[in-house]
Design a protein around this motif. Structure first.
Motif, short mmCIF file in Angstrom:
data_model
loop_
_atom_site.label_atom_id
_atom_site.label_comp_id
_atom_site.label_asym_id
_atom_site.label_seq_id
_atom_site.Cartn_x
_atom_site.Cartn_y
_atom_site.Cartn_z
N CYS A 147 0.66 -0.93 -0.10
CA CYS A 147 0.00 -0.11 0.37
C CYS A 147 0.63 1.40 -0.14
N LEU A 162 0.63 -5.58 -11.23
CA LEU A 162 -0.12 -5.30 -8.93
C LEU A 162 -1.33 -5.95 -8.92
N SER A 170 3.34 3.18 -8.36
CA SER A 170 2.89 2.49 -9.81
C SER A 170 2.22 3.59 -9.91
N LYS A 171 1.18 4.92 -9.25
CA LYS A 171 0.92 5.77 -9.33
C LYS A 171 1.32 6.64 -11.21
N LEU A 200 2.40 0.51 -4.40
CA LEU A 200 1.47 1.98 -5.86
C LEU A 200 1.73 3.53 -5.20
#
Length: 199
Positions: free
Chosen positions: A15, A41, A22-23, A19
């Protein structure tokens, strides 16, 4: 023990970092890279749910129904196994250096009450070592995540706060960023509080 390890990985790694990295890909990269990241993911998320199933059977089964297009029951899925082919020690070390660097910048923002939307200008003192080379190699990721820019050199007009992180000297420009007088007063008050508490 297993539940705690899973919690630390899911919350502290997946988390928080997976993430986060990746964003930026979703907003700044081409379709192929975006699709590859989505697949990675999703596969990782599925493996997390499979791993959680013995501990939280009902919740994990319900989540599985929503993410698994084949609609197989989770209880019938083969459990996750260790695969040494996925281990990359060199990359792990590099990612840890990046994470430590980003955490250092975030801690600085928190301590100085600097909003994340406020841009930081940073100069890294050059050393020929793996830590400096890693920051240089992945600076495009750090720039996207932390709203900073790297200065190629310093000038006499610039004022800096120096941070030491993992033997990396980080010079953060304070021009138009910090009121020096107010900051000195804050530090003096902290010193007084410390002396009162421990003397």
């Amino acid at each position: 023990f297993l539940a705690q390890e899973l919690y630390e990985f899911i919350w502290g790694q997946f988390c928080d970092w997976y993430l986060e990295f990746s964003k930026k890909i979703f907003y700044n990269y081409n379709k192929t890279q975006i699709n590859n990241t989505k697949i990675l993911l999703l596969n990782l998320y599925k493996e997390i749910i499979i791993t959680l199933h013995p501990i939280t059977p009902y919740i994990s089964e319900e989540i599985w129904k929503n993410i698994n297009v084949e609609k197989n029951n989770l209880i019938n899925i083969k459990y996750v196994s260790y695969n040494k082919n996925y281990i990359n020690k060199k990359l792990e070390k590099e990612i840890q250096i990046i994470k430590n660097f980003i955490t250092c910048i975030r801690n600085f923002r928190g301590e100085m009450n600097i909003n994340k939307v406020q841009h930081l200008k940073i100069y890294i003192k050059k050393y020929k070592n793996i830590k400096h080379n890693t920051i240089k190699k992945y600076k495009y990721i750090i720039i996207n995540i932390e709203n900073i820019s790297f200065m190629k050199e310093t000038t006499e007009k610039e004022k800096f706060i120096i941070l030491i992180n993992n033997k990396i000297e980080i010079y953060i420009s304070t021009n138009n960023l910090i009121n020096t007088e107010n900051e000195l007063n804050r530090i003096k008050k902290e010193i007084i509080k410390y002396n009162i508490k421990y003397n």
